[in-house]
Design a protein around this motif. Structure first.
Motif, PDB file in Angstrom:
ATOM      1  N   ASP A   4      76.735  36.567  70.447  1.00  0.00           N
ATOM      2  CA  ASP A   4      75.721  35.650  70.945  1.00  0.00           C
ATOM      3  C   ASP A   4      75.418  35.978  72.408  1.00  0.00           C
ATOM      4  N   SER A   5      74.591  35.182  73.013  1.00  0.00           N
ATOM      5  CA  SER A   5      74.139  35.433  74.381  1.00  0.00           C
ATOM      6  C   SER A   5      75.299  35.396  75.384  1.00  0.00           C
ATOM      7  N   GLN A   6      76.232  34.453  75.189  1.00  0.00           N
ATOM      8  CA  GLN A   6      77.372  34.352  76.105  1.00  0.00           C
ATOM      9  C   GLN A   6      78.269  35.593  76.003  1.00  0.00           C
ATOM     10  N   THR A   7      78.430  36.130  74.797  1.00  0.00           N
ATOM     11  CA  THR A   7      79.242  37.332  74.615  1.00  0.00           C
ATOM     12  C   THR A   7      78.601  38.524  75.313  1.00  0.00           C
ATOM     13  N   VAL A   8      77.294  38.667  75.189  1.00  0.00           N
ATOM     14  CA  VAL A   8      76.587  39.751  75.870  1.00  0.00           C
ATOM     15  C   VAL A   8      76.734  39.604  77.376  1.00  0.00           C
ATOM     16  N   ASP A   9      76.614  38.375  77.880  1.00  0.00           N
ATOM     17  CA  ASP A   9      76.785  38.151  79.316  1.00  0.00           C
ATOM     18  C   ASP A   9      78.188  38.548  79.781  1.00  0.00           C
ATOM     19  N   LYS A  10      79.193  38.192  78.986  1.00  0.00           N
ATOM     20  CA  LYS A  10      80.571  38.517  79.351  1.00  0.00           C
ATOM     21  C   LYS A  10      80.799  40.028  79.328  1.00  0.00           C
ATOM     22  N   ILE A  11      80.316  40.705  78.288  1.00  0.00           N
ATOM     23  CA  ILE A  11      80.475  42.155  78.193  1.00  0.00           C
ATOM     24  C   ILE A  11      79.727  42.850  79.321  1.00  0.00           C
ATOM     25  N   ALA A  12      78.531  42.370  79.640  1.00  0.00           N
ATOM     26  CA  ALA A  12      77.761  42.956  80.734  1.00  0.00           C
ATOM     27  C   ALA A  12      78.492  42.769  82.056  1.00  0.00           C
ATOM     28  N   HIS A  13      79.097  41.616  82.254  1.00  0.00           N
ATOM     29  CA  HIS A  13      79.853  41.371  83.483  1.00  0.00           C
ATOM     30  C   HIS A  13      81.058  42.313  83.571  1.00  0.00           C
ATOM     31  N   LEU A  14      81.794  42.456  82.465  1.00  0.00           N
ATOM     32  CA  LEU A  14      82.965  43.346  82.458  1.00  0.00           C
ATOM     33  C   LEU A  14      82.575  44.803  82.668  1.00  0.00           C
ATOM     34  N   ALA A  15      81.413  45.199  82.157  1.00  0.00           N
ATOM     35  CA  ALA A  15      80.950  46.574  82.298  1.00  0.00           C
ATOM     36  C   ALA A  15      80.156  46.782  83.578  1.00  0.00           C
ATOM     37  N   LEU A  17      77.197  45.649  84.330  1.00  0.00           N
ATOM     38  CA  LEU A  17      75.821  45.964  83.981  1.00  0.00           C
ATOM     39  C   LEU A  17      74.942  44.748  84.213  1.00  0.00           C
ATOM     40  N   GLU A  18      73.699  44.994  84.530  1.00  0.00           N
ATOM     41  CA  GLU A  18      72.721  43.920  84.635  1.00  0.00           C
ATOM     42  C   GLU A  18      71.824  43.997  83.403  1.00  0.00           C
ATOM     43  N   VAL A  19      71.817  42.943  82.622  1.00  0.00           N
ATOM     44  CA  VAL A  19      71.008  42.908  81.406  1.00  0.00           C
ATOM     45  C   VAL A  19      69.902  41.887  81.612  1.00  0.00           C
ATOM     46  N   ALA A  20      68.682  42.348  81.489  1.00  0.00           N
ATOM     47  CA  ALA A  20      67.533  41.452  81.631  1.00  0.00           C
ATOM     48  C   ALA A  20      67.431  40.568  80.395  1.00  0.00           C
ATOM     49  N   ASP A  21      66.829  39.411  80.559  1.00  0.00           N
ATOM     50  CA  ASP A  21      66.715  38.463  79.444  1.00  0.00           C
ATOM     51  C   ASP A  21      65.933  39.042  78.272  1.00  0.00           C
ATOM     52  N   ASN A  22      64.915  39.864  78.566  1.00  0.00           N
ATOM     53  CA  ASN A  22      64.134  40.441  77.468  1.00  0.00           C
ATOM     54  C   ASN A  22      64.916  41.536  76.729  1.00  0.00           C
ATOM     55  N   GLU A  23      65.929  42.123  77.348  1.00  0.00           N
ATOM     56  CA  GLU A  23      66.761  43.133  76.693  1.00  0.00           C
ATOM     57  C   GLU A  23      67.913  42.501  75.912  1.00  0.00           C
ATOM     58  N   LYS A  24      68.250  41.259  76.238  1.00  0.00           N
ATOM     59  CA  LYS A  24      69.429  40.613  75.678  1.00  0.00           C
ATOM     60  C   LYS A  24      69.319  40.435  74.161  1.00  0.00           C
ATOM     61  N   GLN A  25      68.158  40.021  73.654  1.00  0.00           N
ATOM     62  CA  GLN A  25      68.001  39.815  72.212  1.00  0.00           C
ATOM     63  C   GLN A  25      68.133  41.131  71.442  1.00  0.00           C
ATOM     64  N   GLU A  26      67.574  42.187  71.995  1.00  0.00           N
ATOM     65  CA  GLU A  26      67.697  43.496  71.344  1.00  0.00           C
ATOM     66  C   GLU A  26      69.162  43.949  71.330  1.00  0.00           C
ATOM     67  N   MET A  27      69.870  43.689  72.435  1.00  0.00           N
ATOM     68  CA  MET A  27      71.274  44.065  72.533  1.00  0.00           C
ATOM     69  C   MET A  27      72.128  43.258  71.553  1.00  0.00           C
ATOM     70  N   ILE A  28      71.809  41.978  71.385  1.00  0.00           N
ATOM     71  CA  ILE A  28      72.536  41.139  70.425  1.00  0.00           C
ATOM     72  C   ILE A  28      72.365  41.703  69.014  1.00  0.00           C
ATOM     73  N   GLY A  29      71.148  42.085  68.673  1.00  0.00           N
ATOM     74  CA  GLY A  29      70.891  42.670  67.358  1.00  0.00           C
ATOM     75  C   GLY A  29      71.654  43.973  67.148  1.00  0.00           C
ATOM     76  N   ASP A  30      71.635  44.844  68.160  1.00  0.00           N
ATOM     77  CA  ASP A  30      72.342  46.125  68.049  1.00  0.00           C
ATOM     78  C   ASP A  30      73.844  45.920  67.908  1.00  0.00           C
ATOM     79  N   MET A  31      74.407  45.015  68.689  1.00  0.00           N
ATOM     80  CA  MET A  31      75.851  44.776  68.640  1.00  0.00           C
ATOM     81  C   MET A  31      76.255  44.159  67.299  1.00  0.00           C
ATOM     82  N   ASN A  32      75.436  43.280  66.761  1.00  0.00           N
ATOM     83  CA  ASN A  32      75.732  42.701  65.448  1.00  0.00           C
ATOM     84  C   ASN A  32      75.668  43.760  64.353  1.00  0.00           C
ATOM     85  N   LYS A  33      74.737  44.717  64.456  1.00  0.00           N
ATOM     86  CA  LYS A  33      74.672  45.810  63.491  1.00  0.00           C
ATOM     87  C   LYS A  33      75.940  46.663  63.558  1.00  0.00           C
TER      88      LYS A  33
END
Length: 95
Positions: A4-15, A17-33
């Motif tokens: 979910d969005s919180q998981t992406v935020d946590k992973i981005a923080h640990l890595a 990385l700065e993830v823009a809000d418009n990239e976050k949904q695409e990243m959630i889809g890729d990670m779920n795949k």
């Protein structure tokens, strides 16, 4: 596990990385795949498969390290644009 969005935020923080809000949904889809693919791999019975430690059964064959000079200094320098009797001459790169 679903990403979910919180998981992406946590992973981005640990890595770091700065993830823009418009990239976050695409990243959630890729990670779920990726996770669903890993779940498919977990369904395979691998009990009869030996663990792979090395990619091949070959053993390193070391040869004796013999010093020999195939190219003379003169032969090595003959195509160099700038050289003296023993060395290549290059432009200074460190001030």
């Amino acid at each position: 596990m679903k990403i979910d969005s919180q998981t992406v935020d946590k992973i981005a923080h640990l890595a770091r990385l700065e993830v823009a809000d418009n990239e976050k949904q695409e990243m959630i889809g890729d990670m779920n795949k990726i996770l669903s693919f890993m779940e498919k791999l977990n369904e395979i019975d691998t009990s009869a498969v030996e663990p792979l430690v090395y990619l091949s059964n070959e053993v390193n064959v070391f040869r004796e390290d013999v010093v020999k000079q195939d190219v003379t200094v003169e032969e090595a320098l003959q195509n160099s644009p700038k050289h003296d009797d023993k060395y290549f001459l290059v432009a200074k790169v460190i001030g």
